[in-house]
Motif scaffolding. Structure first.
Motif, mmCIF file in Angstrom:
data_model
loop_
_atom_site.group_PDB
_atom_site.id
_atom_site.type_symbol
_atom_site.label_atom_id
_atom_site.label_comp_id
_atom_site.label_asym_id
_atom_site.label_seq_id
_atom_site.Cartn_x
_atom_site.Cartn_y
_atom_site.Cartn_z
ATOM 1 N N LEU A 140 -34.176 -1.017 28.656
ATOM 2 C CA LEU A 140 -34.277 0.512 29.300
ATOM 3 C C LEU A 140 -33.413 0.894 30.589
ATOM 4 O O LEU A 140 -32.680 1.618 30.528
ATOM 5 C CB LEU A 140 -35.539 0.809 29.617
ATOM 6 N N ARG A 148 -29.658 0.530 29.264
ATOM 7 C CA ARG A 148 -28.892 1.572 28.709
ATOM 8 C C ARG A 148 -29.212 2.922 29.284
ATOM 9 O O ARG A 148 -28.341 3.913 29.595
ATOM 10 C CB ARG A 148 -30.002 1.593 27.418
ATOM 11 N N LEU A 173 -24.856 1.390 29.190
ATOM 12 C CA LEU A 173 -23.978 0.673 28.786
ATOM 13 C C LEU A 173 -24.184 0.719 27.288
ATOM 14 O O LEU A 173 -25.079 1.230 26.744
ATOM 15 C CB LEU A 173 -24.398 -0.824 29.171
ATOM 16 N N SER A 174 -22.978 0.336 26.606
ATOM 17 C CA SER A 174 -22.957 0.381 25.277
ATOM 18 C C SER A 174 -23.657 -0.769 24.657
ATOM 19 O O SER A 174 -24.348 -1.818 25.145
ATOM 20 C CB SER A 174 -21.617 0.317 24.617
ATOM 21 N N TYR A 175 -24.188 -0.571 23.379
ATOM 22 C CA TYR A 175 -24.935 -1.481 22.548
ATOM 23 C C TYR A 175 -24.251 -2.996 22.396
ATOM 24 O O TYR A 175 -24.917 -3.955 22.955
ATOM 25 C CB TYR A 175 -25.031 -1.131 21.062
ATOM 26 N N LYS A 176 -22.946 -2.836 22.496
ATOM 27 C CA LYS A 176 -22.163 -4.218 22.664
ATOM 28 C C LYS A 176 -22.392 -4.938 23.964
ATOM 29 O O LYS A 176 -22.503 -5.978 24.068
ATOM 30 C CB LYS A 176 -20.647 -3.723 22.389
ATOM 31 N N PRO A 196 -25.838 -8.073 18.341
ATOM 32 C CA PRO A 196 -25.420 -6.515 18.637
ATOM 33 C C PRO A 196 -26.571 -5.618 17.711
ATOM 34 O O PRO A 196 -27.161 -4.509 18.090
ATOM 35 C CB PRO A 196 -24.001 -6.437 18.102
ATOM 36 N N MET A 198 -30.414 -2.132 18.835
ATOM 37 C CA MET A 198 -31.120 -0.831 18.449
ATOM 38 C C MET A 198 -32.636 -0.933 18.339
ATOM 39 O O MET A 198 -33.363 -0.186 18.778
ATOM 40 C CB MET A 198 -30.326 -0.241 17.224
ATOM 41 N N LEU A 247 -34.466 -1.355 21.545
ATOM 42 C CA LEU A 247 -34.464 -0.237 22.493
ATOM 43 C C LEU A 247 -35.382 0.854 21.925
ATOM 44 O O LEU A 247 -36.130 1.202 22.529
ATOM 45 C CB LEU A 247 -32.849 0.424 22.333
ATOM 46 N N SER A 248 -35.479 0.688 20.383
ATOM 47 C CA SER A 248 -36.417 1.595 19.929
ATOM 48 C C SER A 248 -37.875 1.204 20.035
ATOM 49 O O SER A 248 -38.840 1.955 20.470
ATOM 50 C CB SER A 248 -36.180 1.607 18.361
ATOM 51 N N ARG A 282 -39.007 1.949 23.700
ATOM 52 C CA ARG A 282 -38.970 3.500 23.920
ATOM 53 C C ARG A 282 -40.461 3.954 23.390
ATOM 54 O O ARG A 282 -41.328 4.739 23.956
ATOM 55 C CB ARG A 282 -37.731 4.283 23.405
#
Lengths: 210, 276
Positions: free
Chosen positions: A163, A166, A171-174, A184, A188, A191-192, A195
């Protein structure tokens, strides 16, 4: 942590008047004759890395949740980064430094394993019946910055980490994948989950306060 | 796209990390499904609340000093300066006794002054780098992002076929140009398929080739006056990019294979086109 000790010694040396100490100190000095090439490297290192100290400190603070530890980690990470600076050829100094901060933080967390790494998620709060809390109510409460901070602090370390990377560093996912050392494709989903857990915590807090 | 898929990809969509085709599908689904649309709105609001609400812990000036002096110490620059102070202190030993704390004060101010001067030097030497990146660098960033996205969201190809006579007609109908498609499987770069992508404000063709376990994305679009025709090679973030153009089309190959493989891929591709 030999380096800070030496500084202390250099500073305290003037409080001692015994000549023995002075002799010792002179030896220390001879041993550390500054070297032009090294000074040049230091200047280049500082130019690249010092601008990222806020990011370094922020990440360390979120991972360790303790100011003193965070400062120690930042200092240690900068020293480590400087030692391997010759191996750094990339363009993304912030991501490189954050990787080192992250690894240094985890080393410390593992050392204090009893306290952290598998953060105990409050089961009672977690399983309490809060299905009745509507998304609108959660959103209303999420305006409360203090509550967000509290909720984030309660999450397991991997979630606090992702968290912060991001939402605070943008920062990007990469880049996140590189820093957190995960594929990579995992960024997602993690992060999901982070959250979702945060939302869960907010819901639990709200229904408890009712 | 169904609700389950949309929920799974929602975070990627929210963060702008999906490829254009998948994003479009999600958008379509959100238009059609009230439930998912509401969930997405709530999720966006939560994400904003985290960005806004979570405190950002900046480094204190004290920590900056501490880090810088430990770095100085690691190099040994500090030692000679301290030694000079030491000699001075022993000469004025009368003073030395009653200043266990005092000496640090002027030093702190000196350090602060040094830090300010250093910051100014750093700032001035950084200025040239603050200029916006050139369009080529920007393009390279976009190309790598597209490449990574295509591998990440399980969206490597829109048309999966090793047959160039399947891939080419498919692309021809989706684009306003007809990109050359060749199969290089006999040369060790089998064609995996094709995909539509969106780069630099235009639709482009992406051909996907494989080399062992690695993938190569070859982006193709008609050369415009603003495209550079010079052949270039770029290495960034562990990815290699090779760029060339043949008058009609501009090509960018992106991959994590080594640069020699990517170069020979380029040569084989050009040879095959010349033969057709």
């Amino acid at each position: 942590m030999a380096a800070p000790l030496k500084i202390d010694y250099a500073f305290n040396a003037q409080d001692f008047e015994s000549s023995a100490k002075i002799v010792k100190f002179t030896i220390l000095k001879k041993h550390q004759e500054p070297d032009a090439a090294q000074e040049h490297e230091l200047a280049s290192f500082e130019e690249t890395m010092l601008p990222h100290m806020d990011a370094a400190h922020n990440l360390a603070k979120w991972l360790l949740r303790n100011e003193e530890d965070a400062q120690d980690v930042v200092q240690e990470a900068y020293l480590r980064a400087f030692k391997s600076f010759s191996g750094f050829h990339g363009s993304n100094g912030r991501a490189w430094l954050l990787t080192i901060v992250r690894n240094t933080s985890y080393t410390l967390l593992k050392k204090n394993r009893a306290v952290d790494l598998t953060t105990t998620f409050d089961e009672e709060i977690h399983t309490a019946g809060h299905e009745s809390v509507s998304p609108a109510t959660i959103l209303e409460h999420s305006e409360n910055a203090e509550l967000i901070k509290e909720a984030m602090d309660e999450l397991p370390v991997q979630f606090r980490e992702i968290l912060a990377l991001r939402h605070q560093e943008g920062l990007s996912y990469k880049e996140i994948a590189d820093i957190a050392q995960i594929p990579p494709g995992t960024v997602m989903s993690r992060l999901s989950r982070a959250r979702a857990e945060l939302k869960e915590y907010l819901a639990a807090r709200i229904s408890k306060d009712k | 796209m169904n609700c389950e898929e949309a929920t799974k990809l929602m975070d990627g969509y929210l963060d702008g990390e999906l490829d254009p085709m998948t994003s479009q599908k999600i958008e379509q689904h959100l238009r059609d499904c009230r439930k998912c649309e509401q969930a997405y709105e709530a999720h966006t609001a939560l994400a904003h609340a985290i960005s806004r609400g979570a405190p950002y812990y900046k480094a204190q000036a004290e920590l900056r000093q501490r880090v810088q002096s430990s770095l100085r110490d690691a190099v040994g620059v500090r030692a000679s300066r301290s030694a000079a102070r030491e000699n001075h202190a022993s000469l004025t030993s009368r003073w030395a006794k009653r200043r266990p704390v005092l000496p640090e004060i002027p030093w702190n101010w000196l350090a602060l002054a040094a830090a300010i001067i250093l910051a100014a030097i750093i700032a001035s030497s950084f200025l040239p780098r603050l200029r916006p990146p050139t369009s080529d660098q920007f393009l390279a960033t976009q190309l790598i992002a597209s490449h990574v996205r295509s591998l990440m969201a399980d969206h490597l190809t829109d048309v999966a076929s090793s047959d160039q006579h399947t891939v080419k007609p498919w692309l021809d109908t989706k684009l306003d140009f007809a990109p050359p498609v060749v199969d290089l499987s006999s040369e060790g770069f089998p064609l995996i398929g094709g995909r539509l992508d969106y780069l630099d404000s235009r639709s482009v063709a992406a051909l996907v080739y494989q080399k062992r376990k690695h993938f190569i994305n070859l982006f193709i679009w008609p050369t415009t006056p603003k495209d550079s025709t010079a052949q270039t090679m770029v290495e960034r973030e562990g990815y290699h990019l090779v760029h060339w153009s043949d008058g009609d089309f501009t090509y960018w190959a992106v991959s994590d294979v080594n640069i020699n493989d990517l170069q020979s891929f380029k040569q084989l591709f050009e040879q095959q086109i010349a033969r057709h």
